[in-house]
Enzyme design. Structure first.
Site, PDB file in Angstrom:
ATOM      1  N   GLY A 161     -17.916   2.710  -2.009  1.00  0.00           N
ATOM      2  CA  GLY A 161     -18.691   3.946  -2.033  1.00  0.00           C
ATOM      3  C   GLY A 161     -20.111   3.789  -2.522  1.00  0.00           C
ATOM      4  O   GLY A 161     -20.944   4.681  -2.313  1.00  0.00           O
ATOM      5  N   TYR A 184       0.849  -1.191   0.000  1.00  0.00           N
ATOM      6  CA  TYR A 184       0.000   0.000   0.000  1.00  0.00           C
ATOM      7  C   TYR A 184       0.883   1.238   0.000  1.00  0.00           C
ATOM      8  O   TYR A 184       1.551   1.549   0.996  1.00  0.00           O
ATOM      9  CB  TYR A 184      -0.921   0.022   1.213  1.00  0.00           C
ATOM     10  CG  TYR A 184      -1.979  -1.055   1.237  1.00  0.00           C
ATOM     11  CD1 TYR A 184      -2.296  -1.796   0.097  1.00  0.00           C
ATOM     12  CD2 TYR A 184      -2.689  -1.326   2.400  1.00  0.00           C
ATOM     13  CE1 TYR A 184      -3.262  -2.783   0.131  1.00  0.00           C
ATOM     14  CE2 TYR A 184      -3.667  -2.311   2.439  1.00  0.00           C
ATOM     15  CZ  TYR A 184      -3.943  -3.033   1.303  1.00  0.00           C
ATOM     16  OH  TYR A 184      -4.915  -4.020   1.330  1.00  0.00           O
TER      17      TYR A 184
END
Length: 329
Positions: free
Chosen positions: A207, A56
């Site tokens: 989302g 990440y």
């Protein structure tokens, strides 16, 4: 914050954790200041499970988490999970070679500034190595005292059972939400059977299951989203139409859509632990509020009526993104 076990013999952690992939630029630019604020908010909200990975931000997520831990001092307030298995130098590939995993583990320990990692996942399986052999490598890290528990990300129930025959598997991390129901085809059940936690990433559907879903224009600026089947037309518009029904239901119940999505996941089993990721403290609070809800059978039926199984248009990955995760069959 309600508590759940992170594996059969693991620690009790908050039912809702935090996914620190958001410390990288996966869904938009992340800042160190904003990431530190998220970790501060996690402590205030009672979140005690933080998930990261060595890739990440090419180590940035682990580094920022380690910097925050060092500045805070004392015993870490989180059970920390991180991962190995994706290599990006010189090109992206999957690598479960024992030497690579050992080297990357030491790098993660250094960046995080901890003596042992609470939960260490294989991020993606490298098919050149049998899962039994990979599990033996992970078990050697436990024996060496560098790792407390082990897990896998994105594997099928059959692979989980093969791995668990070698060493206890504390957790399997997989995408699971009202928008992605595939784990119900065996993974939810296998995890429960074997005493493994099912750590659900993208629990608000990247989302889609929120009051502020990404616009088509915003999706086109995000490396992952711009080519993902669910976030391109005509699927994007179709999914937002369904989202409107879910948002209306959440509003009628007096909660944020993200809270309701998290509460639904928590109702799927005591071994299910969502790890929403966000750069917004406000959104984090909405997700955590889901742990305060106790949905009735009637509530669950209403949710299923507006978001029935299979409602989401488009696969969760495109062909390239599907390269490693195991489908549930």
């Amino acid at each position: 914050m309600q508590q759940r076990k992170l594996g059969a013999d693991g620690p009790m952690v908050s039912a809702v954790g935090y996914g620190a992939m958001s410390f990288a630029d996966f869904y938009g630019p992340a800042t160190e200041e904003g990431s530190m604020a998220i970790l501060d908010a996690c402590v205030e909200l009672g979140v005690t499970h933080v998930d990261t990975a060595n890739v990440y931000g090419n180590g940035r997520s682990e580094t920022w988490l380690g910097k925050w831990l060092k500045a805070r001092g004392g015993r870490p307030p989180f059970a920390i999970a991180t991962k190995v298995g994706i290599q990006r130098d010189p090109e992206r590939r999957f690598n479960n070679d024992p030497d690579h995993m050992r080297e990357q583990l030491d790098g993660s320990l250094q960046r995080l500034g901890v003596e042992a990692i609470d939960l260490y996942y294989v991020h993606r399986r490298d098919t050149a190595h049998e899962i039994e052999d990979v599990t033996e490598t992970l078990a050697s890290f436990v024996k060496a005292g560098k790792v407390k528990a082990i897990g896998y990300s994105e594997i099928a129930p059959s692979s989980l059972r093969r791995a668990a025959a070698i060493h206890p598997i504390a957790a399997v991390q997989s995408e699971y939400s009202l928008a992605t129901r595939a784990p119900e085809l065996g993974l939810v059940q296998a995890c429960q059977e074997l005493g493994a936690a099912l750590v659900a990433f993208s629990p608000v559907g990247r989302g889609l299951l929120t009051d502020r879903p990404h616009s088509l224009e915003a999706c086109r600026t995000m490396g992952f989203m711009k080519n993902n089947p669910r976030f391109v037309e005509p699927n994007h518009s179709a999914n937002l139409a369904y989202n409107a029904k879910f948002r209306a239901l959440a509003a009628d119940m007096g909660v944020a859509a993200a809270s309701l999505a998290i509460a639904w996941l928590l109702k799927q089993g005591e071994h299910v632990l969502p790890i929403p990721g966000t750069r917004s403290v406000k959104h984090l609070k909405e997700c955590v509020a889901g742990a305060e809800m106790d949905l009735t059978d009637g509530d669950m039926a209403r949710i299923e009526s507006v978001l029935p199984v299979g409602w989401c248009h488009g696969d969760r990955y495109n062909a390239e993104q599907w390269e490693a995760p195991e489908r549930y069959c």
